[in-house]
Design a protein around this motif. Structure first.
Motif, PDB file in Angstrom:
ATOM      1  N   GLU A   1      36.663 -73.194 -39.230  1.00  0.00           N
ATOM      2  CA  GLU A   1      37.386 -72.249 -40.083  1.00  0.00           C
ATOM      3  C   GLU A   1      37.507 -70.894 -39.397  1.00  0.00           C
ATOM      4  O   GLU A   1      38.579 -70.278 -39.400  1.00  0.00           O
ATOM      5  CB  GLU A   1      36.672 -72.094 -41.425  1.00  0.00           C
ATOM      6  CG  GLU A   1      37.409 -71.218 -42.409  1.00  0.00           C
ATOM      7  CD  GLU A   1      36.688 -71.135 -43.751  1.00  0.00           C
ATOM      8  OE1 GLU A   1      36.719 -70.041 -44.342  1.00  0.00           O
ATOM      9  OE2 GLU A   1      36.108 -72.141 -44.188  1.00  0.00           O
ATOM     10  N   VAL A   2      36.436 -70.450 -38.762  1.00  0.00           N
ATOM     11  CA  VAL A   2      36.464 -69.183 -38.028  1.00  0.00           C
ATOM     12  C   VAL A   2      37.445 -69.284 -36.859  1.00  0.00           C
ATOM     13  O   VAL A   2      38.282 -68.397 -36.642  1.00  0.00           O
ATOM     14  CB  VAL A   2      35.055 -68.808 -37.515  1.00  0.00           C
ATOM     15  CG1 VAL A   2      35.109 -67.614 -36.581  1.00  0.00           C
ATOM     16  CG2 VAL A   2      34.120 -68.541 -38.683  1.00  0.00           C
ATOM     17  N   PHE A   3      37.379 -70.374 -36.130  1.00  0.00           N
ATOM     18  CA  PHE A   3      38.260 -70.589 -34.978  1.00  0.00           C
ATOM     19  C   PHE A   3      39.722 -70.641 -35.415  1.00  0.00           C
ATOM     20  O   PHE A   3      40.583 -69.965 -34.840  1.00  0.00           O
ATOM     21  CB  PHE A   3      37.857 -71.892 -34.274  1.00  0.00           C
ATOM     22  CG  PHE A   3      38.821 -72.313 -33.206  1.00  0.00           C
ATOM     23  CD1 PHE A   3      38.829 -71.681 -31.973  1.00  0.00           C
ATOM     24  CD2 PHE A   3      39.714 -73.350 -33.434  1.00  0.00           C
ATOM     25  CE1 PHE A   3      39.720 -72.068 -30.985  1.00  0.00           C
ATOM     26  CE2 PHE A   3      40.598 -73.739 -32.452  1.00  0.00           C
ATOM     27  CZ  PHE A   3      40.606 -73.100 -31.221  1.00  0.00           C
ATOM     28  N   PHE A   4      40.027 -71.431 -36.438  1.00  0.00           N
ATOM     29  CA  PHE A   4      41.404 -71.574 -36.898  1.00  0.00           C
ATOM     30  C   PHE A   4      41.963 -70.257 -37.424  1.00  0.00           C
ATOM     31  O   PHE A   4      43.117 -69.921 -37.176  1.00  0.00           O
ATOM     32  CB  PHE A   4      41.520 -72.657 -37.966  1.00  0.00           C
ATOM     33  CG  PHE A   4      41.354 -74.052 -37.442  1.00  0.00           C
ATOM     34  CD1 PHE A   4      41.978 -74.462 -36.284  1.00  0.00           C
ATOM     35  CD2 PHE A   4      40.567 -74.967 -38.116  1.00  0.00           C
ATOM     36  CE1 PHE A   4      41.825 -75.741 -35.792  1.00  0.00           C
ATOM     37  CE2 PHE A   4      40.406 -76.259 -37.641  1.00  0.00           C
ATOM     38  CZ  PHE A   4      41.041 -76.652 -36.477  1.00  0.00           C
ATOM     39  N   THR A   5      41.157 -69.512 -38.155  1.00  0.00           N
ATOM     40  CA  THR A   5      41.613 -68.233 -38.696  1.00  0.00           C
ATOM     41  C   THR A   5      41.945 -67.269 -37.564  1.00  0.00           C
ATOM     42  O   THR A   5      42.996 -66.616 -37.575  1.00  0.00           O
ATOM     43  CB  THR A   5      40.536 -67.627 -39.622  1.00  0.00           C
ATOM     44  OG1 THR A   5      40.303 -68.531 -40.708  1.00  0.00           O
ATOM     45  CG2 THR A   5      40.970 -66.278 -40.169  1.00  0.00           C
ATOM     46  N   SER A   6      41.084 -67.207 -36.582  1.00  0.00           N
ATOM     47  CA  SER A   6      41.304 -66.318 -35.442  1.00  0.00           C
ATOM     48  C   SER A   6      42.554 -66.716 -34.665  1.00  0.00           C
ATOM     49  O   SER A   6      43.399 -65.877 -34.341  1.00  0.00           O
ATOM     50  CB  SER A   6      40.084 -66.348 -34.525  1.00  0.00           C
ATOM     51  OG  SER A   6      40.314 -65.610 -33.362  1.00  0.00           O
ATOM     52  N   LEU A   7      42.693 -67.999 -34.382  1.00  0.00           N
ATOM     53  CA  LEU A   7      43.848 -68.476 -33.626  1.00  0.00           C
ATOM     54  C   LEU A   7      45.136 -68.275 -34.411  1.00  0.00           C
ATOM     55  O   LEU A   7      46.160 -67.867 -33.856  1.00  0.00           O
ATOM     56  CB  LEU A   7      43.660 -69.950 -33.266  1.00  0.00           C
ATOM     57  CG  LEU A   7      44.621 -70.550 -32.265  1.00  0.00           C
ATOM     58  CD1 LEU A   7      44.663 -69.731 -30.985  1.00  0.00           C
ATOM     59  CD2 LEU A   7      44.229 -71.980 -31.946  1.00  0.00           C
ATOM     60  N   ARG A   8      45.114 -68.535 -35.713  1.00  0.00           N
ATOM     61  CA  ARG A   8      46.291 -68.341 -36.546  1.00  0.00           C
ATOM     62  C   ARG A   8      46.744 -66.882 -36.516  1.00  0.00           C
ATOM     63  O   ARG A   8      47.932 -66.580 -36.403  1.00  0.00           O
ATOM     64  CB  ARG A   8      45.996 -68.775 -37.989  1.00  0.00           C
ATOM     65  CG  ARG A   8      47.216 -68.778 -38.880  1.00  0.00           C
ATOM     66  CD  ARG A   8      46.913 -69.276 -40.286  1.00  0.00           C
ATOM     67  NE  ARG A   8      46.505 -70.680 -40.292  1.00  0.00           N
ATOM     68  CZ  ARG A   8      45.260 -71.119 -40.471  1.00  0.00           C
ATOM     69  NH1 ARG A   8      44.276 -70.279 -40.686  1.00  0.00           N
ATOM     70  NH2 ARG A   8      44.993 -72.402 -40.455  1.00  0.00           N
ATOM     71  N   GLU A   9      45.795 -65.946 -36.593  1.00  0.00           N
ATOM     72  CA  GLU A   9      46.139 -64.517 -36.546  1.00  0.00           C
ATOM     73  C   GLU A   9      46.749 -64.147 -35.203  1.00  0.00           C
ATOM     74  O   GLU A   9      47.701 -63.367 -35.149  1.00  0.00           O
ATOM     75  CB  GLU A   9      44.902 -63.675 -36.825  1.00  0.00           C
ATOM     76  CG  GLU A   9      44.457 -63.718 -38.279  1.00  0.00           C
ATOM     77  CD  GLU A   9      43.148 -63.001 -38.538  1.00  0.00           C
ATOM     78  OE1 GLU A   9      42.617 -62.329 -37.602  1.00  0.00           O
ATOM     79  OE2 GLU A   9      42.625 -63.124 -39.654  1.00  0.00           O
ATOM     80  N   GLN A  10      46.229 -64.715 -34.120  1.00  0.00           N
ATOM     81  CA  GLN A  10      46.781 -64.431 -32.790  1.00  0.00           C
ATOM     82  C   GLN A  10      48.206 -64.974 -32.676  1.00  0.00           C
ATOM     83  O   GLN A  10      49.071 -64.309 -32.102  1.00  0.00           O
ATOM     84  CB  GLN A  10      45.903 -65.047 -31.713  1.00  0.00           C
ATOM     85  CG  GLN A  10      44.593 -64.346 -31.510  1.00  0.00           C
ATOM     86  CD  GLN A  10      43.730 -65.022 -30.479  1.00  0.00           C
ATOM     87  OE1 GLN A  10      44.159 -65.918 -29.762  1.00  0.00           O
ATOM     88  NE2 GLN A  10      42.474 -64.611 -30.386  1.00  0.00           N
TER      89      GLN A  10
END
Length: 95
Positions: A83-92
């Motif tokens: 969830e942390v990884f996906f949220t960060s990547l989505r924002e990028q």
């Protein structure tokens, strides 16, 4: 009459503008494709983790409670870290 270099300069400027516009379109499309891939991968991972937890629930009370606990713990760990990884990547990808 125009200066000999001015036509070439205008042509170069127009070409540079077209290249910039095309580059922006390529970047925008790559972001859209990246978001689509990310969302698809996220759904697949969620389904796999749900299946893992269902299997763990089925193992409870069979003498393999330790395996059920391990599977549930693993699913929760992967869910929370991804969830942390996906949220960060989505924002990028959206920026």
């Amino acid at each position: 009459m125009s200066e000999p270099g001015s036509d070439a300069a205008r042509d170069m400027e127009a070409a540079a503008k077209r290249v910039r516009e095309l580059s922006e379109q390529v970047v925008d499309q790559a972001k859209k494709n990246g978001l689509a891939w990310l969302e698809g991968y996220e759904r697949v991972l969620k389904n796999m983790l749900d299946l893992e937890e269902q299997a763990a629930k089925g193992a409870k009370g069979t003498g393999a409670d330790w395996a059920a606990t391990l599977a549930t713990t693993h699913a929760n760990f992967v869910r929370e870290t991804s969830e942390v990884f996906f949220t960060s990547l989505r924002e990028q990808l959206k920026s």
